[in-house]
Motif scaffolding. Structure first.
Motif, PDB file in Angstrom:
ATOM      1  N   ARG A  98       0.829  -1.205   0.000  1.00 53.40           N
ATOM      2  CA  ARG A  98       0.000   0.000   0.000  1.00 53.40           C
ATOM      3  C   ARG A  98       0.866   1.258   0.000  1.00 53.40           C
ATOM      4  NH1 ARG A  98      -5.515   0.492   2.782  1.00 53.40           N
ATOM      5  NH2 ARG A  98      -5.827   1.503   0.760  1.00 53.40           N
ATOM      6  N   ALA A  99       2.031   1.193   0.592  1.00 58.66           N
ATOM      7  CA  ALA A  99       2.937   2.339   0.546  1.00 58.66           C
ATOM      8  C   ALA A  99       3.403   2.586  -0.886  1.00 58.66           C
ATOM      9  CB  ALA A  99       4.137   2.101   1.457  1.00 58.66           C
ATOM     10  N   GLU A 100       3.668   1.531  -1.629  1.00 52.68           N
ATOM     11  CA  GLU A 100       4.044   1.689  -3.034  1.00 52.68           C
ATOM     12  C   GLU A 100       2.911   2.328  -3.820  1.00 52.68           C
ATOM     13  OE1 GLU A 100       5.197  -2.141  -4.438  1.00 52.68           O
ATOM     14  OE2 GLU A 100       6.995  -2.235  -3.174  1.00 52.68           O
ATOM     15  N   ALA A 101       1.663   1.933  -3.511  1.00 53.73           N
ATOM     16  CA  ALA A 101       0.510   2.522  -4.192  1.00 53.73           C
ATOM     17  C   ALA A 101       0.375   4.004  -3.855  1.00 53.73           C
ATOM     18  CB  ALA A 101      -0.764   1.763  -3.811  1.00 53.73           C
ATOM     19  N   LEU A 102       0.669   4.370  -2.610  1.00 51.03           N
ATOM     20  CA  LEU A 102       0.623   5.780  -2.218  1.00 51.03           C
ATOM     21  C   LEU A 102       1.655   6.590  -2.999  1.00 51.03           C
ATOM     22  CD1 LEU A 102       0.250   5.435   1.666  1.00 51.03           C
ATOM     23  CD2 LEU A 102      -1.493   6.290   0.092  1.00 51.03           C
ATOM     24  N   VAL A 103       2.853   6.048  -3.134  1.00 52.51           N
ATOM     25  CA  VAL A 103       3.887   6.748  -3.895  1.00 52.51           C
ATOM     26  C   VAL A 103       3.453   6.914  -5.345  1.00 52.51           C
ATOM     27  CG1 VAL A 103       6.243   6.583  -4.778  1.00 52.51           C
ATOM     28  CG2 VAL A 103       5.768   5.993  -2.398  1.00 52.51           C
ATOM     29  N   MET A 104       2.893   5.869  -5.930  1.00 46.76           N
ATOM     30  CA  MET A 104       2.424   5.939  -7.313  1.00 46.76           C
ATOM     31  C   MET A 104       1.317   6.978  -7.479  1.00 46.76           C
ATOM     32  SD  MET A 104       4.199   3.964  -9.230  1.00 46.76           S
ATOM     33  CE  MET A 104       3.141   3.829 -10.677  1.00 46.76           C
ATOM     34  N   SER A 105       0.535   7.206  -6.427  1.00 47.76           N
ATOM     35  CA  SER A 105      -0.563   8.178  -6.491  1.00 47.76           C
ATOM     36  C   SER A 105      -0.079   9.615  -6.353  1.00 47.76           C
ATOM     37  CB  SER A 105      -1.592   7.883  -5.396  1.00 47.76           C
ATOM     38  OG  SER A 105      -1.100   8.274  -4.113  1.00 47.76           O
ATOM     39  N   GLY A 106       1.188   9.778  -6.009  1.00 48.56           N
ATOM     40  CA  GLY A 106       1.738  11.126  -5.868  1.00 48.56           C
ATOM     41  C   GLY A 106       1.924  11.590  -4.440  1.00 48.56           C
ATOM     42  N   ILE A 107       1.582  10.752  -3.456  1.00 53.77           N
ATOM     43  CA  ILE A 107       1.798  11.129  -2.061  1.00 53.77           C
ATOM     44  C   ILE A 107       3.300  11.207  -1.798  1.00 53.77           C
ATOM     45  CG2 ILE A 107       1.588  10.395   0.353  1.00 53.77           C
ATOM     46  CD1 ILE A 107      -1.045  11.301  -0.652  1.00 53.77           C
ATOM     47  N   ARG A 108       3.758  12.355  -1.350  1.00 52.76           N
ATOM     48  CA  ARG A 108       5.173  12.539  -1.054  1.00 52.76           C
ATOM     49  C   ARG A 108       5.426  12.840   0.418  1.00 52.76           C
ATOM     50  NH1 ARG A 108       5.157  10.320  -5.045  1.00 52.76           N
ATOM     51  NH2 ARG A 108       5.983  10.900  -7.094  1.00 52.76           N
ATOM     52  N   THR A 109       4.389  13.267   1.124  1.00 52.12           N
ATOM     53  CA  THR A 109       4.512  13.648   2.531  1.00 52.12           C
ATOM     54  C   THR A 109       3.514  12.851   3.360  1.00 52.12           C
ATOM     55  OG1 THR A 109       5.160  15.897   1.936  1.00 52.12           O
ATOM     56  CG2 THR A 109       4.366  15.548   4.182  1.00 52.12           C
ATOM     57  N   ILE A 141       8.549   1.952   6.736  1.00 55.82           N
ATOM     58  CA  ILE A 141       8.149   1.620   5.367  1.00 55.82           C
ATOM     59  C   ILE A 141       8.092   2.869   4.501  1.00 55.82           C
ATOM     60  CG2 ILE A 141       6.214   0.806   3.959  1.00 55.82           C
ATOM     61  CD1 ILE A 141       5.613  -1.231   6.199  1.00 55.82           C
ATOM     62  N   CYS A 142       7.446   3.922   5.019  1.00 57.54           N
ATOM     63  CA  CYS A 142       7.313   5.158   4.222  1.00 57.54           C
ATOM     64  C   CYS A 142       8.666   5.792   3.952  1.00 57.54           C
ATOM     65  CB  CYS A 142       6.372   6.130   4.931  1.00 57.54           C
ATOM     66  SG  CYS A 142       4.644   5.591   4.952  1.00 57.54           S
ATOM     67  N   ARG A 143       9.558   5.740   4.924  1.00 56.53           N
ATOM     68  CA  ARG A 143      10.909   6.251   4.708  1.00 56.53           C
ATOM     69  C   ARG A 143      11.614   5.444   3.620  1.00 56.53           C
ATOM     70  NH1 ARG A 143      14.170   9.668   5.527  1.00 56.53           N
ATOM     71  NH2 ARG A 143      15.742   8.412   6.575  1.00 56.53           N
ATOM     72  N   GLU A 144      11.465   4.120   3.667  1.00 57.89           N
ATOM     73  CA  GLU A 144      12.103   3.251   2.671  1.00 57.89           C
ATOM     74  C   GLU A 144      11.597   3.548   1.264  1.00 57.89           C
ATOM     75  OE1 GLU A 144      11.233  -0.675   3.948  1.00 57.89           O
ATOM     76  OE2 GLU A 144      12.570  -0.601   5.702  1.00 57.89           O
ATOM     77  N   LYS A 145      10.322   3.957   1.165  1.00 56.52           N
ATOM     78  CA  LYS A 145       9.731   4.234  -0.149  1.00 56.52           C
ATOM     79  C   LYS A 145      10.041   5.656  -0.636  1.00 56.52           C
ATOM     80  CE  LYS A 145       7.926   0.165  -0.188  1.00 56.52           C
ATOM     81  NZ  LYS A 145       8.540  -0.897  -1.024  1.00 56.52           N
ATOM     82  N   GLY A 146      10.796   6.400   0.156  1.00 52.34           N
ATOM     83  CA  GLY A 146      11.217   7.724  -0.279  1.00 52.34           C
ATOM     84  C   GLY A 146      10.268   8.851   0.075  1.00 52.34           C
ATOM     85  N   MET A 147       9.261   8.581   0.895  1.00 46.39           N
ATOM     86  CA  MET A 147       8.345   9.637   1.303  1.00 46.39           C
ATOM     87  C   MET A 147       8.932  10.429   2.477  1.00 46.39           C
ATOM     88  SD  MET A 147       4.560   7.874   0.953  1.00 46.39           S
ATOM     89  CE  MET A 147       4.983   6.179   1.352  1.00 46.39           C
ATOM     90  N   GLN A 148       8.618  11.720   2.521  1.00 46.79           N
ATOM     91  CA  GLN A 148       9.013  12.538   3.662  1.00 46.79           C
ATOM     92  C   GLN A 148       8.060  12.233   4.810  1.00 46.79           C
ATOM     93  OE1 GLN A 148       9.159  16.772   2.991  1.00 46.79           O
ATOM     94  NE2 GLN A 148       9.263  17.240   5.173  1.00 46.79           N
ATOM     95  N   VAL A 149       8.609  11.852   5.946  1.00 49.71           N
ATOM     96  CA  VAL A 149       7.785  11.459   7.093  1.00 49.71           C
ATOM     97  C   VAL A 149       7.890  12.511   8.186  1.00 49.71           C
ATOM     98  CG1 VAL A 149       7.414   9.740   8.909  1.00 49.71           C
ATOM     99  CG2 VAL A 149       8.003   8.999   6.590  1.00 49.71           C
ATOM    100  N   GLN A 150       6.740  12.897   8.694  1.00 53.05           N
ATOM    101  CA  GLN A 150       6.658  13.784   9.849  1.00 53.05           C
ATOM    102  C   GLN A 150       5.985  13.013  10.975  1.00 53.05           C
ATOM    103  OE1 GLN A 150       5.171  18.007   9.580  1.00 53.05           O
ATOM    104  NE2 GLN A 150       3.407  17.116  10.614  1.00 53.05           N
ATOM    105  N   ILE A 151       6.493  13.160  12.181  1.00 53.74           N
ATOM    106  CA  ILE A 151       5.823  12.564  13.345  1.00 53.74           C
ATOM    107  C   ILE A 151       4.915  13.610  13.971  1.00 53.74           C
ATOM    108  CG2 ILE A 151       6.175  11.786  15.734  1.00 53.74           C
ATOM    109  CD1 ILE A 151       8.552  10.175  14.777  1.00 53.74           C
ATOM    110  N   ASN A 152       3.647  13.247  14.140  1.00 55.40           N
ATOM    111  CA  ASN A 152       2.670  14.078  14.849  1.00 55.40           C
ATOM    112  C   ASN A 152       2.492  13.499  16.246  1.00 55.40           C
ATOM    113  OD1 ASN A 152       2.339  15.630  12.602  1.00 55.40           O
ATOM    114  ND2 ASN A 152       0.241  14.986  12.158  1.00 55.40           N
TER     115      ASN A 152
END
Length: 354
Positions: A98-109, A141-152
């Motif tokens: 699902r993280a790969e699908a998010l990246v494909m959809s354009g989610i970067r953050t 997982i999100c870090r591995e997929k190259g997404m910028q991760v913020q902790i809330n």
């Protein structure tokens, strides 16, 4: 504010469904869904309308947005229109696939909630055994997929050591960005303890100074008096902006298309099933009231810091506004009286007056 700027940030509760039962949930999310959530096609239309106002960051949130089956379709449509798309999640449902699908959809953050470095304490807050493990796994997982991760992080007690522990954990996970939320009395968090007036002052001072020049970005959220404290300490950061941005550069879209100034302020500014987004953003009387510092009342109206702080409009509403049931949205009976009162959590006396 005669000529309001385009929105810079929009939070969208795409669903109220959530597997967790967080004690501090601002919309009382859980098993129930709003009666008439926007359909996929309606979501596409709303994104098209938002794009006409500019290119704000649109954060798809919930509930738990990963429970919405079309979440990647919605994100992909926003990306295609030229919007910046992000995700706000508990981490539940974030798998490699699902993280790969998010990246494909354009989610970067992706902003992932983590309230404690202590797994038991986080799971207790979230009402779900294993929630901490899910959140930490999602961060990795999100870090591995190259997404910028913020902790809330929601700070459920005014203790700076809790922040430091979460930041220390986050650093080991490769996270550099943090938002520290202070609870606002709405949803399941309605019983905010106002006996603790002023108890966040030292914590805010710590947040503003502890991570300077470290490469760590940490911003207090839902407690706009941090801007007054920063001014008192002579601290400047162009990335901070105004303390309370509700209705000024930020708004929230509810699952059924109702628009409010922020997720914690359950006041209806417009209805996207009946009005265009631009019409609501530029012409809503609710937004006009929030954009005019001359309407602020009580201490906030007299305060010399009201242009940089503004007081938390959601806390003011909870103390003085139109009564509402848990998780409901209402139209204010008196826009100025409901929205422009003083912030009951702020201990500051304007000008040193008694």
């Amino acid at each position: 504010m005669d000529n309001p700027s385009p929105p810079r940030l929009i939070s969208w509760n795409v669903t109220l469904r959530c597997p967790l039962q967080c004690s501090h949930c601002y919309i009382d999310a859980g098993e129930r869904e709003v009666a008439d959530p926007l359909t996929t096609e309606e979501a596409y239309r709303v994104l098209d309308e938002i794009r006409k106002t500019g290119t704000p960051l649109v954060i798809l949130s919930g509930g738990e947005p990963m429970m919405r089956e079309d979440i990647c379709d919605i994100a992909a449509h926003g990306t295609k229109t030229g919007l910046r798309m992000g995700l706000g999640t508990s981490g539940m449902g974030i798998t490699q696939e699902r993280a790969e699908a998010l990246v494909m959809s354009g989610i970067r953050t992706v902003a992932i909630s983590l309230d404690s470095a202590d797994s038991h304490l986080h799971d207790t807050y979230r009402g779900y055994p294993g929630a901490w493990n899910q959140a930490v796994s999602a961060i990795r997982i999100c870090r591995e997929k190259g997404m910028q991760v913020q902790i809330n992080m929601t700070l459920l007690a005014p203790e700076s050591t809790r922040i430091d522990e979460v930041v220390s954990l986050g650093i080991t996970l490769g996270v550099r960005d943090y938002q520290i939320f202070v609870p606002v009395p709405t949803g399941r968090s309605r019983q905010e303890n106002y006996d603790r007036f002023g108890s966040y002052e030292k914590v805010l001072q710590h947040m503003l100074t502890a991570y300077q020049d470290t490469g760590i970005s940490l911003r207090p959220t839902c407690i706009p008096q941090f801007r007054r404290i920063a001014e008192e300490m002579g601290l400047k950061n162009p990335g901070w902006g105004r303390g309370c941005i509700a209705g000024i550069s930020y708004c929230r879209i509810y699952a059924n298309g109702l628009v409010t100034p922020c997720p914690y302020l359950p006041v209806i500014a417009g209805d996207l099933r009946k009005e265009k987004f631009a019409d609501i953003w530029y012409h809503s009387e609710v937004f006009h009231a929030l954009r005019d510092p001359k309407r602020l009342q009580g201490k906030c109206g007299r305060c010399e810091y009201n242009l940089v702080c503004g007081g938390c409009r959601a806390r003011a509403y909870s103390a003085y506004g139109t009564p509402h049931s848990c998780g409901s949205l209402v139209r204010p009976a008196d826009v100025q009286g409901d929205l422009c009162g003083e912030d009951p959590l702020c201990p500051y006396i304007p000008g040193g007056a008694q």
